[in-house]
Design a protein around this motif. Sequence first.
Motif, PDB file in Angstrom:
ATOM      1  N   CYS A   1     -10.891  -5.651  -9.649  1.00  0.00           N
ATOM      2  CA  CYS A   1     -10.151  -4.476  -9.182  1.00  0.00           C
ATOM      3  C   CYS A   1      -8.848  -4.358  -9.960  1.00  0.00           C
ATOM      4  O   CYS A   1      -8.182  -5.358 -10.220  1.00  0.00           O
ATOM      5  CB  CYS A   1      -9.851  -4.579  -7.684  1.00  0.00           C
ATOM      6  SG  CYS A   1     -11.316  -4.495  -6.636  1.00  0.00           S
ATOM      7  N   ALA A   2      -8.522  -3.131 -10.339  1.00  0.00           N
ATOM      8  CA  ALA A   2      -7.264  -2.859 -11.023  1.00  0.00           C
ATOM      9  C   ALA A   2      -6.231  -2.400  -9.990  1.00  0.00           C
ATOM     10  O   ALA A   2      -6.575  -1.700  -9.031  1.00  0.00           O
ATOM     11  CB  ALA A   2      -7.445  -1.772 -12.069  1.00  0.00           C
ATOM     12  N   VAL A   3      -4.986  -2.797 -10.185  1.00  0.00           N
ATOM     13  CA  VAL A   3      -3.884  -2.397  -9.329  1.00  0.00           C
ATOM     14  C   VAL A   3      -3.131  -1.287 -10.063  1.00  0.00           C
ATOM     15  O   VAL A   3      -2.736  -1.439 -11.209  1.00  0.00           O
ATOM     16  CB  VAL A   3      -2.927  -3.570  -9.044  1.00  0.00           C
ATOM     17  CG1 VAL A   3      -1.739  -3.108  -8.212  1.00  0.00           C
ATOM     18  CG2 VAL A   3      -3.682  -4.691  -8.345  1.00  0.00           C
ATOM     19  N   ILE A   4      -2.973  -0.156  -9.370  1.00  0.00           N
ATOM     20  CA  ILE A   4      -2.328   1.018  -9.964  1.00  0.00           C
ATOM     21  C   ILE A   4      -1.151   1.418  -9.086  1.00  0.00           C
ATOM     22  O   ILE A   4      -1.274   1.487  -7.855  1.00  0.00           O
ATOM     23  CB  ILE A   4      -3.328   2.196 -10.057  1.00  0.00           C
ATOM     24  CG1 ILE A   4      -4.531   1.789 -10.914  1.00  0.00           C
ATOM     25  CG2 ILE A   4      -2.644   3.448 -10.606  1.00  0.00           C
ATOM     26  CD1 ILE A   4      -5.662   2.795 -10.870  1.00  0.00           C
ATOM     27  N   ASN A   5      -0.020   1.679  -9.723  1.00  0.00           N
ATOM     28  CA  ASN A   5       1.133   2.179  -8.983  1.00  0.00           C
ATOM     29  C   ASN A   5       0.902   3.643  -8.620  1.00  0.00           C
ATOM     30  O   ASN A   5       0.375   4.402  -9.423  1.00  0.00           O
ATOM     31  CB  ASN A   5       2.416   2.048  -9.805  1.00  0.00           C
ATOM     32  CG  ASN A   5       2.810   0.588  -9.970  1.00  0.00           C
ATOM     33  OD1 ASN A   5       2.624  -0.217  -9.067  1.00  0.00           O
ATOM     34  ND2 ASN A   5       3.343   0.251 -11.113  1.00  0.00           N
ATOM     35  N   ARG A   6       1.260   4.016  -7.403  1.00  0.00           N
ATOM     36  CA  ARG A   6       1.081   5.406  -6.934  1.00  0.00           C
ATOM     37  C   ARG A   6       2.014   6.338  -7.663  1.00  0.00           C
ATOM     38  O   ARG A   6       3.058   6.033  -8.088  1.00  0.00           O
ATOM     39  CB  ARG A   6       1.356   5.497  -5.439  1.00  0.00           C
ATOM     40  CG  ARG A   6       0.297   4.840  -4.603  1.00  0.00           C
ATOM     41  CD  ARG A   6       0.628   5.069  -3.132  1.00  0.00           C
ATOM     42  NE  ARG A   6      -0.312   4.386  -2.293  1.00  0.00           N
ATOM     43  CZ  ARG A   6      -1.258   5.011  -1.595  1.00  0.00           C
ATOM     44  NH1 ARG A   6      -1.369   6.296  -1.614  1.00  0.00           N
ATOM     45  NH2 ARG A   6      -2.082   4.326  -0.839  1.00  0.00           N
TER      46      ARG A   6
ATOM     47  N   VAL B   1      -2.276   1.125  -5.243  1.00  0.00           N
ATOM     48  CA  VAL B   1      -3.667   1.258  -4.816  1.00  0.00           C
ATOM     49  C   VAL B   1      -4.504   0.303  -5.671  1.00  0.00           C
ATOM     50  O   VAL B   1      -4.095  -0.082  -6.762  1.00  0.00           O
ATOM     51  CB  VAL B   1      -4.201   2.707  -4.966  1.00  0.00           C
ATOM     52  CG1 VAL B   1      -3.458   3.649  -4.054  1.00  0.00           C
ATOM     53  CG2 VAL B   1      -4.148   3.181  -6.396  1.00  0.00           C
ATOM     54  N   ALA B   2      -5.661  -0.075  -5.170  1.00  0.00           N
ATOM     55  CA  ALA B   2      -6.596  -0.908  -5.929  1.00  0.00           C
ATOM     56  C   ALA B   2      -7.886  -0.128  -6.107  1.00  0.00           C
ATOM     57  O   ALA B   2      -8.355   0.537  -5.175  1.00  0.00           O
ATOM     58  CB  ALA B   2      -6.862  -2.220  -5.201  1.00  0.00           C
ATOM     59  N   VAL B   3      -8.446  -0.204  -7.296  1.00  0.00           N
ATOM     60  CA  VAL B   3      -9.718   0.464  -7.584  1.00  0.00           C
ATOM     61  C   VAL B   3     -10.642  -0.516  -8.298  1.00  0.00           C
ATOM     62  O   VAL B   3     -10.203  -1.293  -9.144  1.00  0.00           O
ATOM     63  CB  VAL B   3      -9.518   1.737  -8.444  1.00  0.00           C
ATOM     64  CG1 VAL B   3      -8.734   2.783  -7.684  1.00  0.00           C
ATOM     65  CG2 VAL B   3      -8.822   1.422  -9.751  1.00  0.00           C
ATOM     66  N   GLY B   4     -11.906  -0.470  -7.943  1.00  0.00           N
ATOM     67  CA  GLY B   4     -12.889  -1.300  -8.622  1.00  0.00           C
ATOM     68  C   GLY B   4     -13.100  -0.797 -10.044  1.00  0.00           C
ATOM     69  O   GLY B   4     -13.250   0.405 -10.260  1.00  0.00           O
TER      70      GLY B   4
ATOM     71  N   THR C   1       0.804  -1.230   0.000  1.00  0.00           N
ATOM     72  CA  THR C   1       0.000   0.000   0.000  1.00  0.00           C
ATOM     73  C   THR C   1       0.834   1.275   0.000  1.00  0.00           C
ATOM     74  O   THR C   1       0.284   2.358  -0.176  1.00  0.00           O
ATOM     75  CB  THR C   1      -0.979   0.008   1.186  1.00  0.00           C
ATOM     76  OG1 THR C   1      -0.248  -0.205   2.397  1.00  0.00           O
ATOM     77  CG2 THR C   1      -2.029  -1.077   1.010  1.00  0.00           C
ATOM     78  N   GLU C   2       2.141   1.155   0.180  1.00  0.00           N
ATOM     79  CA  GLU C   2       2.995   2.342   0.050  1.00  0.00           C
ATOM     80  C   GLU C   2       3.284   2.641  -1.418  1.00  0.00           C
ATOM     81  O   GLU C   2       3.603   3.765  -1.776  1.00  0.00           O
ATOM     82  CB  GLU C   2       4.297   2.144   0.826  1.00  0.00           C
ATOM     83  CG  GLU C   2       4.067   2.089   2.317  1.00  0.00           C
ATOM     84  CD  GLU C   2       5.355   1.887   3.094  1.00  0.00           C
ATOM     85  OE1 GLU C   2       6.448   1.960   2.495  1.00  0.00           O
ATOM     86  OE2 GLU C   2       5.249   1.671   4.314  1.00  0.00           O
TER      87      GLU C   2
ATOM     88  N   TYR D   1      -8.844 -14.688  -9.085  1.00  0.00           N
ATOM     89  CA  TYR D   1      -7.694 -14.472  -9.972  1.00  0.00           C
ATOM     90  C   TYR D   1      -6.833 -13.358  -9.412  1.00  0.00           C
ATOM     91  O   TYR D   1      -7.346 -12.314  -9.019  1.00  0.00           O
ATOM     92  CB  TYR D   1      -8.169 -14.091 -11.382  1.00  0.00           C
ATOM     93  CG  TYR D   1      -7.025 -13.711 -12.297  1.00  0.00           C
ATOM     94  CD1 TYR D   1      -6.246 -14.686 -12.914  1.00  0.00           C
ATOM     95  CD2 TYR D   1      -6.713 -12.377 -12.511  1.00  0.00           C
ATOM     96  CE1 TYR D   1      -5.183 -14.335 -13.733  1.00  0.00           C
ATOM     97  CE2 TYR D   1      -5.643 -12.014 -13.334  1.00  0.00           C
ATOM     98  CZ  TYR D   1      -4.888 -13.001 -13.938  1.00  0.00           C
ATOM     99  OH  TYR D   1      -3.828 -12.646 -14.738  1.00  0.00           O
ATOM    100  N   ARG D   2      -5.514 -13.597  -9.385  1.00  0.00           N
ATOM    101  CA  ARG D   2      -4.578 -12.568  -8.935  1.00  0.00           C
ATOM    102  C   ARG D   2      -3.479 -12.427  -9.971  1.00  0.00           C
ATOM    103  O   ARG D   2      -2.664 -13.325 -10.164  1.00  0.00           O
ATOM    104  CB  ARG D   2      -3.952 -12.925  -7.584  1.00  0.00           C
ATOM    105  CG  ARG D   2      -3.067 -11.813  -7.042  1.00  0.00           C
ATOM    106  CD  ARG D   2      -2.431 -12.226  -5.718  1.00  0.00           C
ATOM    107  NE  ARG D   2      -1.852 -11.109  -5.022  1.00  0.00           N
ATOM    108  CZ  ARG D   2      -0.651 -10.582  -5.304  1.00  0.00           C
ATOM    109  NH1 ARG D   2       0.073 -11.064  -6.289  1.00  0.00           N
ATOM    110  NH2 ARG D   2      -0.192  -9.569  -4.600  1.00  0.00           N
ATOM    111  N   GLY D   3      -3.487 -11.292 -10.660  1.00  0.00           N
ATOM    112  CA  GLY D   3      -2.428 -10.974 -11.605  1.00  0.00           C
ATOM    113  C   GLY D   3      -1.644  -9.780 -11.101  1.00  0.00           C
ATOM    114  O   GLY D   3      -1.882  -9.288  -9.997  1.00  0.00           O
ATOM    115  N   ARG D   4      -0.703  -9.305 -11.901  1.00  0.00           N
ATOM    116  CA  ARG D   4       0.091  -8.142 -11.488  1.00  0.00           C
ATOM    117  C   ARG D   4      -0.740  -6.868 -11.438  1.00  0.00           C
ATOM    118  O   ARG D   4      -0.502  -6.003 -10.609  1.00  0.00           O
ATOM    119  CB  ARG D   4       1.264  -7.934 -12.430  1.00  0.00           C
ATOM    120  CG  ARG D   4       2.380  -8.939 -12.219  1.00  0.00           C
ATOM    121  CD  ARG D   4       3.491  -8.710 -13.192  1.00  0.00           C
ATOM    122  NE  ARG D   4       2.941  -8.951 -14.526  1.00  0.00           N
ATOM    123  CZ  ARG D   4       3.357  -8.375 -15.635  1.00  0.00           C
ATOM    124  NH1 ARG D   4       4.342  -7.534 -15.615  1.00  0.00           N
ATOM    125  NH2 ARG D   4       2.795  -8.655 -16.787  1.00  0.00           N
ATOM    126  N   SER D   5      -1.733  -6.759 -12.327  1.00  0.00           N
ATOM    127  CA  SER D   5      -2.499  -5.513 -12.401  1.00  0.00           C
ATOM    128  C   SER D   5      -4.006  -5.716 -12.263  1.00  0.00           C
ATOM    129  O   SER D   5      -4.765  -4.757 -12.353  1.00  0.00           O
ATOM    130  CB  SER D   5      -2.208  -4.796 -13.721  1.00  0.00           C
ATOM    131  OG  SER D   5      -2.600  -5.611 -14.809  1.00  0.00           O
TER     132      SER D   5
END
Length: 149
Positions: free
Chosen positions: A144-149, A90-93, A86-87, A117-121
């Motif tokens: 949910c999408a994973v986004i780098n801060r 972030v994850a967003v729907g 989390t540093e 399912y768990r992928g990188r993004s």
Amino acid sequence: MLHPRFPTPQEVTTLSPEALAARLGGLEGTLGHKLGIRFTYASPQRVEAHMPVEGNRQPAGRLHGGANVALAEELASVGSWLNLDTERQVAVGVDINATHVRGVLEGSVSAVATLAYRGRSTLVWQIELSDGRGKTTCLARCTCAVINR
């Protein structure tokens, strides 16, 4: 901004699922708090919670379908955050769908979100809601999408 009481990445790896769930309870200022969502189990692969019908009804007196969807997305979002640094991330729907299969008039609903399912993004969650008798009331899937801060 992440809620200040949200577990740190270190706590996610050291606390029990029940202790993690306790940390997630009553996060003031969140929709989950307003809906009365109470977490009972939380891990990076599975999240469980309850939500009361009272206060979350539609005008006809049944549990509001939108409350079901908000509960499903709350679990998927929290579960996604438990999988992140989390540093740095972030994850967003980005997508949610729900099929309401049974109405609920009183009591509460329970929800179980399982990481499908768990992928990188991308993280995809299956969520099943049930009533006090254990009968399925809603089936949902949230991405949910994973986004780098």
